[in-house]
Scaffold this active site. Structure first.
Site, PDB file in Angstrom:
ATOM      1  N   HIS B 265       0.833  -1.204   0.000  1.00 33.32           N
ATOM      2  CA  HIS B 265       0.000   0.000   0.000  1.00 33.32           C
ATOM      3  C   HIS B 265       0.874   1.263   0.000  1.00 33.32           C
ATOM      4  CE1 HIS B 265      -3.687   2.281   1.200  1.00 33.32           C
ATOM      5  NE2 HIS B 265      -2.797   3.071   1.774  1.00 33.32           N
ATOM      6  N   GLU B 266       1.791   1.340   0.940  1.00 32.39           N
ATOM      7  CA  GLU B 266       2.634   2.536   1.029  1.00 32.39           C
ATOM      8  C   GLU B 266       3.538   2.666  -0.197  1.00 32.39           C
ATOM      9  OE1 GLU B 266       1.742   4.612   3.148  1.00 32.39           O
ATOM     10  OE2 GLU B 266       0.640   3.332   4.555  1.00 32.39           O
ATOM     11  N   HIS B 269       1.754   4.553  -2.802  1.00 35.79           N
ATOM     12  CA  HIS B 269       1.932   5.996  -2.573  1.00 35.79           C
ATOM     13  C   HIS B 269       3.315   6.440  -3.074  1.00 35.79           C
ATOM     14  CE1 HIS B 269      -1.646   6.945  -0.284  1.00 35.79           C
ATOM     15  NE2 HIS B 269      -1.394   6.071   0.666  1.00 35.79           N
ATOM     16  N   GLU B 295      -4.454   8.321  -2.668  1.00 35.24           N
ATOM     17  CA  GLU B 295      -4.966   7.063  -2.131  1.00 35.24           C
ATOM     18  C   GLU B 295      -5.347   6.106  -3.255  1.00 35.24           C
ATOM     19  OE1 GLU B 295      -4.553   6.531   0.949  1.00 35.24           O
ATOM     20  OE2 GLU B 295      -5.638   4.647   1.231  1.00 35.24           O
TER      21      GLU B 295
END
Lengths: 498, 498
Positions: B265-266, B269, B295
């Site tokens: 997830h990160e 980003h 996001e």
């Protein structure tokens, strides 16, 4: 309610201190954490923050506020000392214009980064143009300050690190040492050659275990881990802020002794920072007294306290346990011989305390010549090697072990080197007085208890901040001004008497 | 040569960007590195830097410069977009006075630190006074901005994270989802209950191995380790600067799945940050487009790409090797079931993509009530538990699993939560279009090759910076504005069709 000039200054300097703390953290991160590709944006950040700091300290309101605070009859002695230090900071800062400050910051950040690679590759030419740029800008800065302070360009740089330090005074001490050291060094080398062989310690010594041991010794010294941490960087240092002290070291898995003594050294610095007066946090008078006193604290811990047989009596079982060592090589006697071995070497940070002053004198001579314009950077490697040959009779195999070894010049810290040896002399004098005041200091260290020593240092040095001049601090603590005899006596006692 | 207003603004915003980068690094350090005792000095540093940033953006020269740049006929479209974003920043900043900015910064730093302890101890009362202070100051900030923007107090906060985002529009989408989700969730839970049991993976899963795997997957995604690093913190985040991206995660040695998906997830980003247009580094138009697009990038990677059977086909052998796993539990089929398991849970960051919107809707309702003054912070735990019961029918055992779980409100990020679900919808729409444009995307991911997907994202999203509005960005990339049908179709296809 209208603020007095003094109150106004306290607020301003508190903000500057916070900005300085931010800069210090970003420097630590750059050395210990930052990936290489972050250098451009970090350079930008540091330059902008330094420029903002410079504009705060050179705010046009400051001269009047300083005059007003100096005329204030209601200040106590610490407040007066605080104003004195504010004036000092202002004189240094106001001498240099903002463009030069920003250019110097950028040049140093860039040069430091290139130096890291150049040092690895032993490639002085790769960093030469950046170093020339740093020196060029540093000379401009030195001249600007020299004009305001009424001293030489070199003394203006020295004064930043060692308030009121002057090259002419250092010359006297360094000449004395230069006269003392050669024959003393010969005597020590002869004595050690005639003594028992030093048995080598067999590795490998995993970095993880070295780090755990470092933490153990830091805790024994009283380091407050709630206000600091230990990490790794190319060039070990003690940074961060007084409330958040960031130590670094580097690990060699074939030899733990350098990292271990490095950690003890930096912890000496850290204990000073953590012990500065909490009531004066963020104010100039709450800061350390300058580089020679700071270095006296690290050298007192590393050289005076932790290379003693007493410390090694405490440390030996811990070292044996950590690295699975056994036999004669790991005896207190052999470890003491190992930790007090004198040797002509290339690397300053690995040097023993007898040859260390020679490394400093070499750098002191070279940097004075560079600042005066007598030495061009293109000639530095040659001058370095020649100088080292003159002093110690040895020549480094490559510039990595020569003029590329230290970060200082590449990071813009010209005029800093002599403080190491001033610190060594101060450490000897302070430790002698501490032991005389508190006879239990060495016996306690033999049990891993540094409290008696640290108590003395807290009272006589750390808690004073910079409320006293270096000379008054030493005189109040020991009863006399700095006296090189204590250093020489220490060397004679440790290296020739037993 | 005289600078044009535009050139002057570029220089000013570049300096502000550097100051923002410094702030970002100090925030990262505070979460990932700083010892607890450093909090007071760090709070001071952040407050001073934010105040300086605020005084730069509210410099009295800015309104005229902005007017001048907006009238400049020689700017290209990116430069015009740059000026548009400069104006946006200025409007937000100029609405709030410096004292409030500084007070809010101090309150947030303090509250965040207390929250860390309070969360550990499940002790909401310990953080209540600090949270009330943060909310009180945030409401003042919101009202000040609302007056300038001509929107509600809540919309003024939302606008900081989601440019032009309005609660009324979000209400429409969230009502749609609220109508869709309950019966859909029942269907999914029934289907999963009737399907094969999910076999548990046996630990422990050492943090060190989880971290190594995280690095492997980051590299597969194309993360540039020369411009970023992975560390640990209580609340995982992606911070730092675009050239030096600092990711964090947290490890649970009894369950690796959360940390692993957290890293993916990160990294989503981070890939956005690293892919922003290099030619516009340091300028507003070179920044990301706002939180819902940001996001969308993390959720596209985590939810759309990395919970697919194709990703798990690639990942399964690596997981088995890292943790010594074997047997049916480690099959691609079981891992896929594990990674798409739907469950009513307490923790937002651990929630599956079906129940996640419920967590967001709860927070959106609560924070609107808090900002409008309808909800007092002393009543937050009760309102939280009641709201969660209404939406998911469950009640957290303590506030640790309830209103203490997220850092956002304690750190002053009010108005942020809805962007998560806007991002999830955007991710579904973008991924559908990318797969349609480049059919090789999923087959490549099955081989650990993310290049086809990343190429599409680089071109259509990352390289655009914020030269387009969110709506135009989505429309240019996919041919239509944000459309919730893609998200619903994705959920139906993944959870009900097979």
């Amino acid at each position: 309610m209208v603020k007095t000039p003094y109150q106004d200054l306290e607020e301003r300097f508190k903000r500057m201190d916070a900005l300085g703390g931010a800069l210090s953290m970003l420097h630590w991160d750059m050395s210990a954490m930052m990936p290489p590709g972050g250098v451009d944006s970090r350079t930008e950040q540091l330059a902008v923050l330094k420029t903002l700091h410079h504009s705060m300290i050179t705010d046009p309101a400051l001269p009047d506020l300083l005059d007003g605070a100096e005329a204030d009859q209601h200040l106590d002695t610490w407040q007066q000392a605080n104003v004195y230090e504010m004036r000092r900071s202002w004189v240094h800062a106001a001498a240099v214009d903002a463009d030069l400050v920003e250019a110097l910051s950028r040049a140093c950040s860039k040069c430091e980064t290139i130096w890291r690679q150049a040092r690895k590759a032993a490639d002085f030419k790769a960093v030469l143009p950046s170093l020339e740029e740093v020196l060029n800008l540093t000379r401009q800065e030195a001249q600007a300050k020299a004009d305001k302070l009424g001293v030489s360009a070199y003394d203006a740089l020295l004064d930043q690190y060692e308030p009121d330090g002057r090259a002419a005074n250092i010359d006297v001490v360094f000449s004395d040492l230069s006269a003392f050291l050669p024959s003393f060094l010969d005597d020590v080398l002869s004595k050690q050659a005639a003594g028992p062989d030093i048995l080598a310690l067999k590795g490998p010594f995993p970095a993880k275990k070295q780090k755990a041991l470092g933490h153990t010794f830091m805790a024994a010294l009283g380091f407050d881990f709630d206000h600091g941490r230990l990490d790794e960087s190319h060039h070990p240092f003690c940074g961060g802020t007084y409330d958040d002290v960031r130590l670094t070291t580097r690990y060699d898995e074939t030899d733990f002794t350098s990292a271990l003594m490095g950690v003890l050294h930096e912890t000496g610095h850290a204990m000073y920072d953590q012990g500065l007066p909490k009531a004066w946090r963020g104010q100039p008078v709450g800061s350390d007294r300058g580089m020679s006193v700071h270095e006296s604290q690290s050298l007192l811990i590393e050289m005076q306290a932790c290379r003693s047989p007493e410390f090694l009596e405490y440390a030996a079982p811990l070292l044996r346990e950590a690295f699975g060592g056994s036999g004669d090589a790991w005896s207190v006697e052999n470890l003491t011989r190992l930790y007090t071995k004198v040797e002509k070497g290339f690397i300053r940070v690995d040097a023993d305390e007898v040859t260390y002053p020679a490394h400093v004198i070499l750098r002191f001579n070279l940097e004075r010549a560079a600042i005066s314009g007598d030495l061009q950077m293109a000639d530095l490697p040659g001058a370095w090697n020649e100088g080292l040959k003159d002093i110690l009779g040895i020549t480094p195999p490559t510039d990595r072990e020569g003029c590329l070894q230290d970060i200082h010049w590449y990071d813009g810290a010209w005029g800093y080197f002599p403080t190491y040896t001033l610190g060594a002399m101060t450490a000897a004098q302070l430790f002698a007085k501490a032991k005389s005041d508190v006879p239990d200091i060495l016996p306690s260290i033999a049990k891993g208890d540094f409290a008696p020593l640290m108590g003395w240092l807290r009272t006589h040095i750390h808690a004073k901040g910079c409320s006293l001049s270096t000379q008054n601090l030493i005189t109040q603590a020991t009863g006399e001004p700095l006296n090189a005899q204590y250093f020489k006596s220490h060397l004679k006692a440790r290296y020739l008497s037993t």
